[in-house]
Design a protein around this motif. Sequence first.
Motif, PDB file in Angstrom:
ATOM      1  N   ALA A  68     -22.734  14.002  16.420  1.00 55.17           N
ATOM      2  CA  ALA A  68     -22.357  15.159  15.613  1.00 55.17           C
ATOM      3  C   ALA A  68     -21.658  16.190  16.484  1.00 55.17           C
ATOM      4  O   ALA A  68     -21.843  16.228  17.711  1.00 55.17           O
ATOM      5  N   ASN A  69     -20.845  17.017  15.860  1.00 57.76           N
ATOM      6  CA  ASN A  69     -20.267  18.173  16.543  1.00 57.76           C
ATOM      7  C   ASN A  69     -21.315  19.265  16.610  1.00 57.76           C
ATOM      8  O   ASN A  69     -22.057  19.480  15.645  1.00 57.76           O
ATOM      9  N   ILE A  70     -21.358  19.974  17.742  1.00 62.03           N
ATOM     10  CA  ILE A  70     -22.307  21.084  17.885  1.00 62.03           C
ATOM     11  C   ILE A  70     -21.645  22.209  18.675  1.00 62.03           C
ATOM     12  O   ILE A  70     -20.608  22.012  19.315  1.00 62.03           O
ATOM     13  N   ILE A  71     -22.238  23.387  18.616  1.00 63.00           N
ATOM     14  CA  ILE A  71     -21.797  24.491  19.458  1.00 63.00           C
ATOM     15  C   ILE A  71     -22.177  24.166  20.905  1.00 63.00           C
ATOM     16  O   ILE A  71     -23.288  23.695  21.183  1.00 63.00           O
ATOM     17  N   ASP A  72     -21.264  24.417  21.834  1.00 60.07           N
ATOM     18  CA  ASP A  72     -21.523  24.175  23.254  1.00 60.07           C
ATOM     19  C   ASP A  72     -22.425  25.298  23.784  1.00 60.07           C
ATOM     20  O   ASP A  72     -21.955  26.414  24.032  1.00 60.07           O
ATOM     21  N   PRO A  73     -23.731  25.031  23.993  1.00 63.47           N
ATOM     22  CA  PRO A  73     -24.646  26.097  24.425  1.00 63.47           C
ATOM     23  C   PRO A  73     -24.382  26.560  25.850  1.00 63.47           C
ATOM     24  O   PRO A  73     -24.647  27.733  26.182  1.00 63.47           O
ATOM     25  N   PHE A  74     -23.874  25.653  26.687  1.00 63.69           N
ATOM     26  CA  PHE A  74     -23.585  26.020  28.069  1.00 63.69           C
ATOM     27  C   PHE A  74     -22.428  27.020  28.141  1.00 63.69           C
ATOM     28  O   PHE A  74     -22.465  27.972  28.915  1.00 63.69           O
ATOM     29  N   HIS A  75     -21.411  26.801  27.316  1.00 65.24           N
ATOM     30  CA  HIS A  75     -20.265  27.701  27.298  1.00 65.24           C
ATOM     31  C   HIS A  75     -20.657  29.059  26.719  1.00 65.24           C
ATOM     32  O   HIS A  75     -20.238  30.112  27.222  1.00 65.24           O
ATOM     33  N   LEU A  76     -21.472  29.026  25.687  1.00 64.44           N
ATOM     34  CA  LEU A  76     -21.929  30.268  25.071  1.00 64.44           C
ATOM     35  C   LEU A  76     -22.751  31.083  26.066  1.00 64.44           C
ATOM     36  O   LEU A  76     -22.596  32.313  26.169  1.00 64.44           O
ATOM     37  N   ASP A  77     -23.597  30.400  26.833  1.00 58.08           N
ATOM     38  CA  ASP A  77     -24.441  31.090  27.800  1.00 58.08           C
ATOM     39  C   ASP A  77     -23.615  31.635  28.971  1.00 58.08           C
ATOM     40  O   ASP A  77     -23.871  32.747  29.454  1.00 58.08           O
ATOM     41  N   ALA A  78     -22.616  30.843  29.414  1.00 57.05           N
ATOM     42  CA  ALA A  78     -21.842  31.240  30.588  1.00 57.05           C
ATOM     43  C   ALA A  78     -20.819  32.322  30.289  1.00 57.05           C
ATOM     44  O   ALA A  78     -20.576  33.210  31.115  1.00 57.05           O
ATOM     45  N   TYR A  79     -20.205  32.271  29.099  1.00 51.76           N
ATOM     46  CA  TYR A  79     -19.071  33.159  28.821  1.00 51.76           C
ATOM     47  C   TYR A  79     -19.261  34.027  27.576  1.00 51.76           C
ATOM     48  O   TYR A  79     -18.459  34.942  27.344  1.00 51.76           O
ATOM     49  N   GLY A  80     -20.263  33.712  26.758  1.00 54.77           N
ATOM     50  CA  GLY A  80     -20.437  34.448  25.522  1.00 54.77           C
ATOM     51  C   GLY A  80     -19.465  34.048  24.436  1.00 54.77           C
ATOM     52  O   GLY A  80     -19.362  34.730  23.410  1.00 54.77           O
ATOM     53  N   ASP A  81     -18.754  32.929  24.628  1.00 56.13           N
ATOM     54  CA  ASP A  81     -17.765  32.452  23.656  1.00 56.13           C
ATOM     55  C   ASP A  81     -18.316  31.234  22.912  1.00 56.13           C
ATOM     56  O   ASP A  81     -18.940  30.352  23.515  1.00 56.13           O
ATOM     57  N   THR A  82     -18.040  31.183  21.600  1.00 59.00           N
ATOM     58  CA  THR A  82     -18.471  30.058  20.786  1.00 59.00           C
ATOM     59  C   THR A  82     -17.387  28.987  20.769  1.00 59.00           C
ATOM     60  O   THR A  82     -16.264  29.244  20.345  1.00 59.00           O
ATOM     61  N   THR A  83     -17.728  27.797  21.255  1.00 58.16           N
ATOM     62  CA  THR A  83     -16.803  26.675  21.251  1.00 58.16           C
ATOM     63  C   THR A  83     -17.525  25.439  20.712  1.00 58.16           C
ATOM     64  O   THR A  83     -18.759  25.387  20.685  1.00 58.16           O
ATOM     65  N   VAL A  84     -16.748  24.450  20.301  1.00 58.40           N
ATOM     66  CA  VAL A  84     -17.306  23.245  19.687  1.00 58.40           C
ATOM     67  C   VAL A  84     -17.158  22.065  20.633  1.00 58.40           C
ATOM     68  O   VAL A  84     -16.115  21.893  21.277  1.00 58.40           O
ATOM     69  N   ASN A  85     -18.199  21.247  20.708  1.00 52.95           N
ATOM     70  CA  ASN A  85     -18.144  20.047  21.525  1.00 52.95           C
ATOM     71  C   ASN A  85     -18.953  18.949  20.843  1.00 52.95           C
ATOM     72  O   ASN A  85     -19.578  19.179  19.802  1.00 52.95           O
ATOM     73  N   TYR A  86     -18.943  17.773  21.464  1.00 55.36           N
ATOM     74  CA  TYR A  86     -19.639  16.616  20.903  1.00 55.36           C
ATOM     75  C   TYR A  86     -21.043  16.569  21.477  1.00 55.36           C
ATOM     76  O   TYR A  86     -21.250  16.835  22.662  1.00 55.36           O
ATOM     77  N   ASN A  87     -22.030  16.221  20.676  1.00 59.99           N
ATOM     78  CA  ASN A  87     -23.415  16.288  21.136  1.00 59.99           C
ATOM     79  C   ASN A  87     -23.681  15.420  22.365  1.00 59.99           C
ATOM     80  O   ASN A  87     -24.433  15.810  23.254  1.00 59.99           O
ATOM     81  N   ARG A  88     -23.042  14.246  22.441  1.00 59.28           N
ATOM     82  CA  ARG A  88     -23.272  13.383  23.599  1.00 59.28           C
ATOM     83  C   ARG A  88     -22.760  14.021  24.888  1.00 59.28           C
ATOM     84  O   ARG A  88     -23.376  13.906  25.948  1.00 59.28           O
TER      85      ARG A  88
END
Length: 493
Positions: free
Chosen positions: A233-253
């Motif tokens: 499934a597609n999910i929000i990239d939690p690492f990117h959100l934590d590092a930069y405060g930006d919401t981006t989409v990535n693949y769960n795997r």
Amino acid sequence: MRQGFDNERYIELQAERIRRRIKELGGKLYLEFGGKLFDDYHAARVLPGFEPDSKLRMLESMTDEVEILIAINANDIENGKVRSDLGITYDEDALRLMDAFRQRRFHVGGVVITRFANQPAAEAFRNRLIGLGVSVSLHYPIAGYPYDIDAIASDRGFGANDFIETTRPLVVVTAPGPGSGKMATCLSQLYHELRRNTRCGYAKFETFPVWNLPLTHPVNIAYEAATADLDDANIIDPFHLDAYGDTTVNYNRDVEIFPVLRALLARILGESPYRSPTDMGVNMVGFAIADDTEVRSAARMEIVRRYFRAAEAVKRTGLGADEISKLKMLMERAGVDVDLFGGRRAALERERETGAPAGAMVLPCGSVVTGKTSERLGAASSLLMNALKRVSGVDDDRNVIDDAAINPICELKVDHLASANHRLHSDETLIALSITSATSQEAARVIKGLELLRGCDAFFSVIISRTDEELYRRLGINVCCEPRYELHTLYHR
């Protein structure tokens, strides 16, 4: 067809982004290339204006900087794994890919057989490649991969793999399909390069999901629909959100494996250059969308196509009920249903009128043309001819195929090929039309209309034959069928 994507801008932006990443990482980049390098018809459908070979054309803009490696899993060779879209095994596809790249004047550095453990078929393929003059490298199974960092980044891990000598600043690692070992090939090369004091880096190219579009954007939902047979499934990239405060989409795997990958990169390079899976990517497709409304419309249509194709597959094989459930959920998320398919109602209505299978096609101008089962033509053949006549400006009632071309084919099928169906399939109909065109300018004009049907959507009231479906696919026409057979029998040819 209306356009929603600026293909030339995409090629320019994408090449520029890759060159920048090469420079940032020391002058050499191993690029894991996911998805299809060419023939990317999914992207062409959801991003109208995207050409199926856009990524290859992008690489052609930097041909002298590019070297290509093809990775293939030895277990896939041993098990005869088949590409479902082409119907050929992965090892045969590796040869096809090499031919395609060389025809476009790319330098192919060789083939990497990953997870090699002396599998007989893999060994035979290796010998076949050597006989063809292709450079072959072997990468071996690593105990504890991908979690045992100490074992992997050591002489008994990556260090035991063959090192591939490469000479270009951009090394594209591609494969016949998923699970081929592209990432491991890139990381193994990094390990060996650093031991040789060569500065280099790793990045990943994936067209979908589009990281800078919302999670709920139809383009990203369409990608989930395309991979509904996988537990992903597609999910929000939690690492990117934590590092930069930006919401981006990535693949769960990719998100799940990122901590391991980051640790491996840190072990090999000294420190990881990336703080998130999104950081690793170089995809610029989201920046070349010129008309978001048009793209959203195309992506919603693709979601419905995926539903009908999956429903047809379930009817043919009895497998995939879970996929149907997921696709229904995705259609609900995208706010669409089966009636979005413009030709469906027309095809079903035509069947009710005639009492036999029928089809309908939405033409580039938006109008709908139908085709019915006739004495000598099946529904697919009839629809194709009616669509061709419409786009060529020939009267619908005009008979453009000479009987002298049709009758011998019908007789051949019944009298000599033991066919119970005397009606012409769509490929046979085109042959008859071609024969007629030798003496008829009108028939010749109709044939030229084939190119105008590329990208159109056709819908049939029953599941059509594989022969007809394949011909439509080769013409670039998208086909969907109501998930039921014409006859209530157990065996369907």
